[in-house]
Structure formats: structure tokens, C-alpha cells
Write a protein that holds these residues in place. Structure first.
Motif, PDB file in Angstrom:
ATOM      1  N   VAL A  27      -1.483   9.118  -4.227  1.00 58.23           N
ATOM      2  CA  VAL A  27      -0.638   8.486  -5.242  1.00 58.23           C
ATOM      3  C   VAL A  27      -0.880   9.132  -6.601  1.00 58.23           C
ATOM      4  O   VAL A  27       0.066   9.435  -7.336  1.00 58.23           O
ATOM      5  N   GLN A  28      -2.143   9.375  -6.949  1.00 60.25           N
ATOM      6  CA  GLN A  28      -2.445  10.012  -8.232  1.00 60.25           C
ATOM      7  C   GLN A  28      -1.901  11.436  -8.274  1.00 60.25           C
ATOM      8  O   GLN A  28      -1.367  11.875  -9.290  1.00 60.25           O
ATOM      9  N   LYS A  29      -2.008  12.157  -7.162  1.00 58.93           N
ATOM     10  CA  LYS A  29      -1.473  13.528  -7.111  1.00 58.93           C
ATOM     11  C   LYS A  29       0.039  13.527  -7.336  1.00 58.93           C
ATOM     12  O   LYS A  29       0.572  14.392  -8.040  1.00 58.93           O
ATOM     13  N   MET A  30       0.749  12.550  -6.764  1.00 54.17           N
ATOM     14  CA  MET A  30       2.183  12.448  -6.976  1.00 54.17           C
ATOM     15  C   MET A  30       2.481  12.168  -8.446  1.00 54.17           C
ATOM     16  O   MET A  30       3.379  12.772  -9.040  1.00 54.17           O
ATOM     17  N   MET A  31       1.712  11.267  -9.050  1.00 55.52           N
ATOM     18  CA  MET A  31       1.918  10.948 -10.457  1.00 55.52           C
ATOM     19  C   MET A  31       1.626  12.160 -11.343  1.00 55.52           C
ATOM     20  O   MET A  31       2.356  12.413 -12.312  1.00 55.52           O
ATOM     21  N   ASP A  32       0.596  12.918 -11.024  1.00 50.39           N
ATOM     22  CA  ASP A  32       0.265  14.117 -11.794  1.00 50.39           C
ATOM     23  C   ASP A  32       1.418  15.124 -11.754  1.00 50.39           C
ATOM     24  O   ASP A  32       1.758  15.732 -12.768  1.00 50.39           O
ATOM     25  N   LYS A  33       2.028  15.283 -10.581  1.00 42.33           N
ATOM     26  CA  LYS A  33       3.172  16.196 -10.439  1.00 42.33           C
ATOM     27  C   LYS A  33       4.373  15.700 -11.234  1.00 42.33           C
ATOM     28  O   LYS A  33       5.263  16.461 -11.574  1.00 42.33           O
ATOM     29  N   ASN A  34       4.399  14.399 -11.513  1.00 43.66           N
ATOM     30  CA  ASN A  34       5.512  13.775 -12.218  1.00 43.66           C
ATOM     31  C   ASN A  34       5.168  13.542 -13.690  1.00 43.66           C
ATOM     32  O   ASN A  34       5.665  12.602 -14.302  1.00 43.66           O
ATOM     33  N   GLY A  35       4.294  14.363 -14.243  1.00 41.15           N
ATOM     34  CA  GLY A  35       3.949  14.252 -15.658  1.00 41.15           C
ATOM     35  C   GLY A  35       3.193  12.990 -16.022  1.00 41.15           C
ATOM     36  O   GLY A  35       3.272  12.508 -17.144  1.00 41.15           O
ATOM     37  N   GLY A  36       2.453  12.425 -15.063  1.00 43.13           N
ATOM     38  CA  GLY A  36       1.680  11.217 -15.321  1.00 43.13           C
ATOM     39  C   GLY A  36       2.463   9.925 -15.161  1.00 43.13           C
ATOM     40  O   GLY A  36       1.920   8.847 -15.353  1.00 43.13           O
ATOM     41  N   ARG A  37       3.728  10.039 -14.821  1.00 44.62           N
ATOM     42  CA  ARG A  37       4.569   8.853 -14.637  1.00 44.62           C
ATOM     43  C   ARG A  37       4.636   8.486 -13.160  1.00 44.62           C
ATOM     44  O   ARG A  37       4.530   9.338 -12.297  1.00 44.62           O
ATOM     45  N   GLY A  38       4.859   7.238 -12.906  1.00 41.21           N
ATOM     46  CA  GLY A  38       5.081   6.784 -11.537  1.00 41.21           C
ATOM     47  C   GLY A  38       6.455   7.222 -11.069  1.00 41.21           C
ATOM     48  O   GLY A  38       7.206   7.870 -11.803  1.00 41.21           O
ATOM     49  N   GLY A  39       6.797   6.892  -9.877  1.00 40.58           N
ATOM     50  CA  GLY A  39       8.106   7.254  -9.354  1.00 40.58           C
ATOM     51  C   GLY A  39       8.269   6.753  -7.939  1.00 40.58           C
ATOM     52  O   GLY A  39       7.437   6.017  -7.414  1.00 40.58           O
ATOM     53  N   LEU A  40       9.345   7.172  -7.317  1.00 37.60           N
ATOM     54  CA  LEU A  40       9.635   6.792  -5.940  1.00 37.60           C
ATOM     55  C   LEU A  40       8.788   7.635  -5.000  1.00 37.60           C
ATOM     56  O   LEU A  40       8.876   8.856  -5.013  1.00 37.60           O
ATOM     57  N   ALA A  41       7.955   6.977  -4.209  1.00 37.29           N
ATOM     58  CA  ALA A  41       7.054   7.694  -3.299  1.00 37.29           C
ATOM     59  C   ALA A  41       7.692   7.920  -1.936  1.00 37.29           C
ATOM     60  O   ALA A  41       7.551   8.983  -1.353  1.00 37.29           O
ATOM     61  N   HIS A  42       8.377   6.919  -1.410  1.00 39.12           N
ATOM     62  CA  HIS A  42       9.005   7.043  -0.102  1.00 39.12           C
ATOM     63  C   HIS A  42      10.031   5.943   0.095  1.00 39.12           C
ATOM     64  O   HIS A  42      10.063   4.975  -0.653  1.00 39.12           O
ATOM     65  N   VAL A  43      10.854   6.126   1.102  1.00 37.49           N
ATOM     66  CA  VAL A  43      11.832   5.128   1.514  1.00 37.49           C
ATOM     67  C   VAL A  43      11.486   4.771   2.956  1.00 37.49           C
ATOM     68  O   VAL A  43      11.244   5.656   3.766  1.00 37.49           O
ATOM     69  N   ALA A  44      11.442   3.501   3.250  1.00 40.16           N
ATOM     70  CA  ALA A  44      11.060   3.062   4.594  1.00 40.16           C
ATOM     71  C   ALA A  44      12.211   2.335   5.275  1.00 40.16           C
ATOM     72  O   ALA A  44      13.027   1.693   4.620  1.00 40.16           O
ATOM     73  N   PHE A  45      12.250   2.448   6.576  1.00 42.11           N
ATOM     74  CA  PHE A  45      13.216   1.740   7.401  1.00 42.11           C
ATOM     75  C   PHE A  45      12.459   0.945   8.452  1.00 42.11           C
ATOM     76  O   PHE A  45      11.612   1.490   9.148  1.00 42.11           O
ATOM     77  N   ARG A  46      12.781  -0.331   8.570  1.00 41.39           N
ATOM     78  CA  ARG A  46      12.169  -1.156   9.610  1.00 41.39           C
ATOM     79  C   ARG A  46      12.913  -0.882  10.911  1.00 41.39           C
ATOM     80  O   ARG A  46      14.138  -0.913  10.946  1.00 41.39           O
ATOM     81  N   VAL A  47      12.168  -0.586  11.952  1.00 38.16           N
ATOM     82  CA  VAL A  47      12.760  -0.280  13.257  1.00 38.16           C
ATOM     83  C   VAL A  47      12.106  -1.155  14.315  1.00 38.16           C
ATOM     84  O   VAL A  47      11.028  -1.700  14.111  1.00 38.16           O
ATOM     85  N   GLU A  48      12.774  -1.285  15.449  1.00 41.49           N
ATOM     86  CA  GLU A  48      12.231  -2.082  16.543  1.00 41.49           C
ATOM     87  C   GLU A  48      10.959  -1.460  17.110  1.00 41.49           C
ATOM     88  O   GLU A  48      10.007  -2.151  17.440  1.00 41.49           O
ATOM     89  N   SER A  49      10.967  -0.141  17.237  1.00 43.02           N
ATOM     90  CA  SER A  49       9.822   0.565  17.814  1.00 43.02           C
ATOM     91  C   SER A  49       9.592   1.866  17.049  1.00 43.02           C
ATOM     92  O   SER A  49      10.421   2.782  17.118  1.00 43.02           O
ATOM     93  N   ALA A  50       8.471   1.947  16.340  1.00 46.05           N
ATOM     94  CA  ALA A  50       8.144   3.177  15.617  1.00 46.05           C
ATOM     95  C   ALA A  50       7.962   4.333  16.597  1.00 46.05           C
ATOM     96  O   ALA A  50       8.343   5.460  16.298  1.00 46.05           O
ATOM     97  N   GLN A  51       7.411   4.063  17.770  1.00 47.17           N
ATOM     98  CA  GLN A  51       7.204   5.125  18.767  1.00 47.17           C
ATOM     99  C   GLN A  51       8.540   5.707  19.222  1.00 47.17           C
ATOM    100  O   GLN A  51       8.711   6.914  19.292  1.00 47.17           O
TER     101      GLN A  51
END
Length: 95
Positions: A27-51
């Protein structure tokens, strides 16, 4: 990292807030790449079976980061796909 979840409405939708606890956390590495600001890390989808989702996406040519679905937070099972698939942010699936 520290995680906080915000419930959205009455459904299963959540916003996950992540706080880095060490300078070398992803998370800190992502923020460092973004000039010290937070941001969108990922988008998730709920599914019946991850496998099943993992196998289907792998067979469809998605560049999957994880070797197999793995434990996520709150008892979920997750896997991540390369951010080169959909814009800049990683995708992940959870069951």
C-alpha cells in the motif's frame, strides 16, 4: 496494513480503506508511486466460486498474478489479475 470497511447501502457492497503500517508495504509503495497520495488500489467482484472464476479467467487468457486463489480478509478467497488487463488497476475476485 490496517483495513477498515465502509458498508454501502443495505447490500453486500463495501469500500475498503487500507492504511500502510510499514514503509515497505504494498500500500505504501502504491502511494509513493502516486506522489504520496492515496488512490484506487483494486476493483473487486463477488463471485460464487473464486476457484471457478480463476480457472475461467486463466483459460480465457487473463494474466493472473496469483498462482492460485488464496485467503483474503474477512474469510474471503481472492486472486489478483494484472492491471494491464483492465486499465491501470488490478482486478480481484472474492467468494
Amino acid at each position: 496494513m490496517r483495513e477498515s470497511l465502509l458498508e454501502i447501502g443495505d447490500g453486500p457492497n463495501l469500500i475498503q480503506l487500507l492504511e500502510p503500517l510499514t514503509a515497505d508495504s504494498p500500500v505504501q509503495k502504491m502511494m509513493d508511486k502516486n506522489g504520496g497520495r492515496g488512490g484506487l488500489a483494486h476493483v473487486a467482484f463477488r463471485v460464487e466460486s473464486a476457484q471457478r472464476a480463476f480457472e475461467t479467467m486463466q483459460a480465457s487468457g487473463f494474466q493472473i498474478i496469483d498462482k492460485a486463489p488464496r485467503k483474503g480478509s474477512r474469510g474471503t478467497t481472492v486472486f489478483f489479475c494484472s492491471s494491464q488487463i483492465e486499465g491501470r488497476q488490478p482486478l480481484w475476485a472474492s467468494d
